[in-house]
Design an enzyme around this catalytic site. Structure first.
Site, PDB file in Angstrom:
ATOM      1  N   ILE A  18       1.109  -1.416   0.138  1.00 51.67           N
ATOM      2  CA  ILE A  18      -0.110   0.483  -0.241  1.00 51.67           C
ATOM      3  C   ILE A  18       0.505   1.140  -0.163  1.00 51.67           C
ATOM      4  O   ILE A  18       0.480   2.294  -0.002  1.00 51.67           O
ATOM      5  CB  ILE A  18      -0.630  -0.120   0.961  1.00 51.67           C
ATOM      6  CG1 ILE A  18      -0.136   0.236   2.925  1.00 51.67           C
ATOM      7  CG2 ILE A  18      -2.016  -0.744   1.291  1.00 51.67           C
ATOM      8  CD1 ILE A  18      -0.661   0.430   3.764  1.00 51.67           C
ATOM      9  N   GLY A  19       2.141   1.302  -0.063  1.00 54.93           N
ATOM     10  CA  GLY A  19       2.956   2.522  -0.228  1.00 54.93           C
ATOM     11  C   GLY A  19       4.097   1.453  -0.070  1.00 54.93           C
ATOM     12  O   GLY A  19       4.653   1.251   0.115  1.00 54.93           O
ATOM     13  N   SER A  20       5.456   2.838  -0.087  1.00 52.20           N
ATOM     14  CA  SER A  20       7.002   2.122  -0.870  1.00 52.20           C
ATOM     15  C   SER A  20       7.710   4.031  -0.866  1.00 52.20           C
ATOM     16  O   SER A  20       6.887   5.036  -1.009  1.00 52.20           O
ATOM     17  CB  SER A  20       7.050   1.814  -2.059  1.00 52.20           C
ATOM     18  OG  SER A  20       6.726   2.765  -2.971  1.00 52.20           O
ATOM     19  N   GLY A  21       8.820   3.984   0.031  1.00 57.13           N
ATOM     20  CA  GLY A  21       9.657   5.089  -0.360  1.00 57.13           C
ATOM     21  C   GLY A  21      11.287   4.043  -0.225  1.00 57.13           C
ATOM     22  O   GLY A  21      11.403   3.448  -1.334  1.00 57.13           O
ATOM     23  N   PHE A  23      13.673   3.781   1.332  1.00 56.06           N
ATOM     24  CA  PHE A  23      13.951   2.286   1.850  1.00 56.06           C
ATOM     25  C   PHE A  23      13.146   1.668   3.004  1.00 56.06           C
ATOM     26  O   PHE A  23      13.389   0.892   3.324  1.00 56.06           O
ATOM     27  CB  PHE A  23      14.868   2.897   3.015  1.00 56.06           C
ATOM     28  CG  PHE A  23      16.529   4.371   2.847  1.00 56.06           C
ATOM     29  CD1 PHE A  23      17.298   3.410   2.472  1.00 56.06           C
ATOM     30  CD2 PHE A  23      15.964   5.449   2.804  1.00 56.06           C
ATOM     31  CE1 PHE A  23      18.474   4.305   1.637  1.00 56.06           C
ATOM     32  CE2 PHE A  23      16.510   6.631   2.686  1.00 56.06           C
ATOM     33  CZ  PHE A  23      17.964   6.008   1.598  1.00 56.06           C
ATOM     34  N   VAL A  26       5.544  -0.544   2.720  1.00 50.98           N
ATOM     35  CA  VAL A  26       4.269  -0.461   3.941  1.00 50.98           C
ATOM     36  C   VAL A  26       3.136  -2.048   2.455  1.00 50.98           C
ATOM     37  O   VAL A  26       3.153  -1.292   1.833  1.00 50.98           O
ATOM     38  CB  VAL A  26       3.609   0.781   4.214  1.00 50.98           C
ATOM     39  CG1 VAL A  26       2.507   0.630   4.444  1.00 50.98           C
ATOM     40  CG2 VAL A  26       5.225   1.871   4.373  1.00 50.98           C
ATOM     41  N   ASP A 134       6.965  18.287  10.720  1.00 49.47           N
ATOM     42  CA  ASP A 134       6.640  17.782   8.975  1.00 49.47           C
ATOM     43  C   ASP A 134       5.179  17.455   8.754  1.00 49.47           C
ATOM     44  O   ASP A 134       4.414  16.781   8.349  1.00 49.47           O
ATOM     45  CB  ASP A 134       7.316  16.594   8.291  1.00 49.47           C
ATOM     46  CG  ASP A 134       6.911  17.049   7.139  1.00 49.47           C
ATOM     47  OD1 ASP A 134       6.594  17.332   6.325  1.00 49.47           O
ATOM     48  OD2 ASP A 134       7.009  15.945   5.855  1.00 49.47           O
TER      49      ASP A 134
END
Length: 733
Positions: A18-21, A23, A26, A134
């Site tokens: 459902i998500g990524s970055g 490093f 998710v 943030d």
């Protein structure tokens, strides 16, 4: 839930991504026994540098102890080879930005509902010494898709540090909600969060952000040029309370911005339900030496001014932190087995921007640059309660204490820090208070004229006289090098003999101290060179030159006037001790002239020349156009706080050896500022007010007691181990 992928992480069945970055990835997941839905953030630890790893683990250590409905819950942390899995509360409603895109302008009642929940979450963070740097709709998650969904604050440092910061995200994400003092790389504190809150509220009720721009530079220019907040013409139905709150949160000058107390009690949020403070605080157990974490969140001005006592932001980008960043103390609000308390409140007009003379106190830190690094953590000592027990006054001339401001080492570092752990901030003062004009606030207001921690008045730069309180004989020391140990080698080697606020009257003792100060400060130079902060490194290097120049002046003065009555006696003692302790040392004083100072003077001259060469190299790397030279004294002070902060982190993590090393270096830098710096040939000279001297003494006293505690603990542990070994040998025999 999406189809099961076949992967299992701990007790959880992993589903769709459902998500990524950069490093992390998710995943949606489900507990294989009770079916609870969760989100699992999978972080590749081998792709994080040591600082990021420490910051991540430190943040986890703190966040696992926060339990509040308006803060995303960290359910579990599962380690596997090369990876860390964070099991987080799953929010079906997505984030607030999706909600805004779906609904456009939301009714004021709905906006109030979300603001009340955001305020409740921020109050919990503030009471636990956390600044989330943030805040934006993407970091505010909703439990459901309904208008009355629970809002949860998320991404405490992880997301910022772990996700790529492409241009689109940079311009369309954080900067639109980022306080101007952060964009300008000025010092900032928790009030930066309040700007973000104002931007979010404005977008909810108007459908657009308060300021826009084709680039971050243009965005900042639009903010600076604006004289008042303009609402769209179709928002005439907004209540006066809503408009008033937006206007007061979006004040460009953080000094004029609402304080947290004023925000929490604003009429627009007046029907907000209060929460149980006792439930929201970190459930940290009390350990000896640390203040209890359950201290009351409300403190009067007198207490606050004293509790500002150790502004260590475990923010590391510092730096923090912090962390970072950040931790606990038995005598403080947060605790560690050693005795450092981390106070529980954050705000501050103080930490905000701290431009000393030409530089601002910087992080980070960020403290933990990442989270805990990013977390700037301030350790507060037991000094407050001790003083109260002794009935000593708790107020200072200026009620504000030195609060380590969140350092903004560079724009990327500052953006990579999501929250800062700081020790309890001073009690909020109304935004209209005149306290901000007090002369020596450590917390500098970012939009107002620089307030100096150290009073730098231009005057003669003639060598300072060699004066000082009586000191012990130097016969115990060997040559300048034989007894000298690098600052990072042993926390047991710290020499506090010069901590009487005046340099020693014994020439050799003083030279030895100057040499140790120079060695410790030189580490700061190389750290900044490695970080490409050449202007800062050059500024500090000039201070090192002043130290060696003072050492040369002492040698020459002694040779000419015999200031100490019988200079040759001390020199001969030094030579004798050197021959006994290090007959093979290439640096020992082997051939003294009739006055005994020629060889030492020669050593100092050689070192002075080496430092000049380094300064010349640094000068070559400074780009043209740099008109403002950072204040080396401020930089050194910030470094001392960062070291103290890091020592607290190490102590909490059980690394007593490194904790002692960090404390030792921090004390040495603070003693230098208190004792030697005012005597150096600087332009302008450094002048310390009584209140600043008092604060420096307080920090030195606190850190020295931490050192003593660690040494005592180590001796006790060694004795127990020896006793156990003897007992085992006796049983075997």
């Amino acid at each position: 839930m999406a189809q099961f992928t076949g992967r299992v992480v701990g007790d959880y069945l992993v589903g769709r991504q459902i998500g990524s970055g950069s490093f992390s990835v998710v995943w949606e997941a489900r507990h294989r026994v009770d079916g609870t839905e969760v989100a699992i953030k999978e972080i590749a630890m081998d792709r994080l540098n040591k600082k990021l790893q420490e910051s991540l683990m430190s943040e986890i250590f703190i966040l696992r102890r926060i339990n509040h409905p308006n803060i995303i819950r960290l359910i579990d942390m599962i380690k596997s080879p090369g990876k860390v899995h964070l099991v987080l509360e799953y929010c079906k409603g997505g984030d607030l930005s999706v909600y805004v895109q779906r609904h456009g302008i939301v009714p004021e009642a709905t906006a109030k509902h979300f603001m009340q929940q955001l305020a409740a979450g921020l109050q919990v963070l503030r009471d636990n010494n956390i600044i989330h740097r943030d805040l934006k709709p993407q970091n505010l998650l909703l439990s459901t898709n309904e208008n009355d969904a629970d809002l949860k604050i998320a991404d405490f440092g992880f997301a910022r540090s772990l996700q790529p910061r492409g241009l689109a995200e940079t311009l369309c994400g954080s900067p639109l909600y980022m306080a101007p003092e952060i964009m300008q790389l000025q010092k900032y504190d928790a009030k930066a969060d309040l700007w973000s809150v104002g931007a979010i509220l404005f977008q909810l009720v108007t459908g657009r952000t308060p300021f826009t721009g084709n680039s971050q530079i243009q965005l900042l220019q639009n903010i600076i040029r604006s004289t008042e907040l303009h609402f769209p013409g179709d928002c005439r139905d907004l209540s006066l309370d809503c408009i008033d709150l937006c206007q007061k949160l979006l004040r460009r000058n953080p000094v004029e911005r609402l304080t947290f107390e004023e925000f929490f009690n604003h009429p627009f949020l007046s029907d907000r339900q209060s929460y149980d403070f006792s439930r929201s605080r970190l459930g940290l157990r009390t350990m000896d030496g640390f203040l209890s974490s359950g201290s009351s969140p409300s403190r009067n001005m007198e207490e606050s001014s004293q509790e500002d006592c150790l502004p260590f932001l475990l923010d590391d980008d510092s730096s923090g932190p912090e962390g970072s960043p950040s931790y606990l103390k038995k005598t403080s609000s947060m605790k560690s087995s050693s005795g450092i308390k981390v106070d529980t409140r954050i705000e501050r007009k103080e930490v905000e921007s701290s431009p000393l003379k030409h530089t601002e106190l910087t992080s980070g830190y960020s403290s933990f640059n990442q989270k805990v690094e990013n977390d700037r953590f301030r350790f507060e000592t037991q000094i407050n309660s001790d003083r109260r027990n002794r009935r000593e006054p708790t107020g200072l001339t200026d009620s504000r204490s030195l609060i380590a401001p969140g350092r903004v080492d560079d724009s990327q570092d500052s953006m990579d820090q999501d929250f800062v752990l700081v020790s309890g901030p001073p009690v909020d003062m109304p935004s209209s208070s005149s306290s901000s004009s007090k002369p020596y606030n450590f917390p500098f207001k970012s939009q107002s004229p620089p307030v100096e921690l150290f009073n730098r008045s231009i005057s003669s730069t003639a060598p300072m006289p060699i004066i000082g309180a009586t000191s012990n004989s130097i016969g115990q020391f060997g040559s300048l090098d034989s007894q000298y140990s690098a600052p990072s080698t042993s926390h047991g080697s710290l020499d506090l003999g010069d901590a009487f606020e005046q340099p020693s009257t014994h020439s050799l003792t003083r030279i030895r101290s100057l040499r140790k100060y120079a060695a410790t400060i030189a580490e700061l130079v190389y750290e900044r060179i490695e970080s490409d902060k050449h202007l800062e490194a050059f500024s500090i290097q000039l201070a090192i030159l002043a130290i060696w120049k003072q050492a040369l002046h002492i040698c020459h003065t002694q040779a000419i006037s015999g200031l100490e009555g019988s200079p040759s006696q001390d020199i001969n003692k030094l030579r004798s001790s050197s021959l006994k302790h290090d007959t093979h040392s290439s640096n020992k004083v082997t051939d003294l002239s009739h006055d005994g100072s020629e060889e030492i003077s020669s050593q100092i001259q050689r070192q002075f020349i080496q430092e000049i060469e380094l300064a010349e190299e640094l000068a070559k790397s400074i780009e043209p156009g740099n008109t403002k030279m950072p204040d080396a004294m401020e930089t050194i002070f910030e470094a001392a706080l960062d070291l103290g902060k890091l020592g607290g982190v190490k102590e909490v993590m059980g690394d007593t050896e490194n904790a002692g090393n960090q404390y030792s270096k921090a004390v040495r830098l603070l003693v230098f500022l208190l004792v030697e710096a005012p005597m150096l040939i600087l332009n302008p000279p450094l002048s310390l007010t009584n209140s600043v001297r008092y604060r420096l003494r307080t920090y030195i006293d606190f850190l020295s007691r931490r050192l003593k505690h660690l040494q005592s603990h180590r001796r006790s542990s060694a004795g127990q181990m020896q006793g156990s070994s003897l007992a085992m040998m006796n049983r075997q025999s």
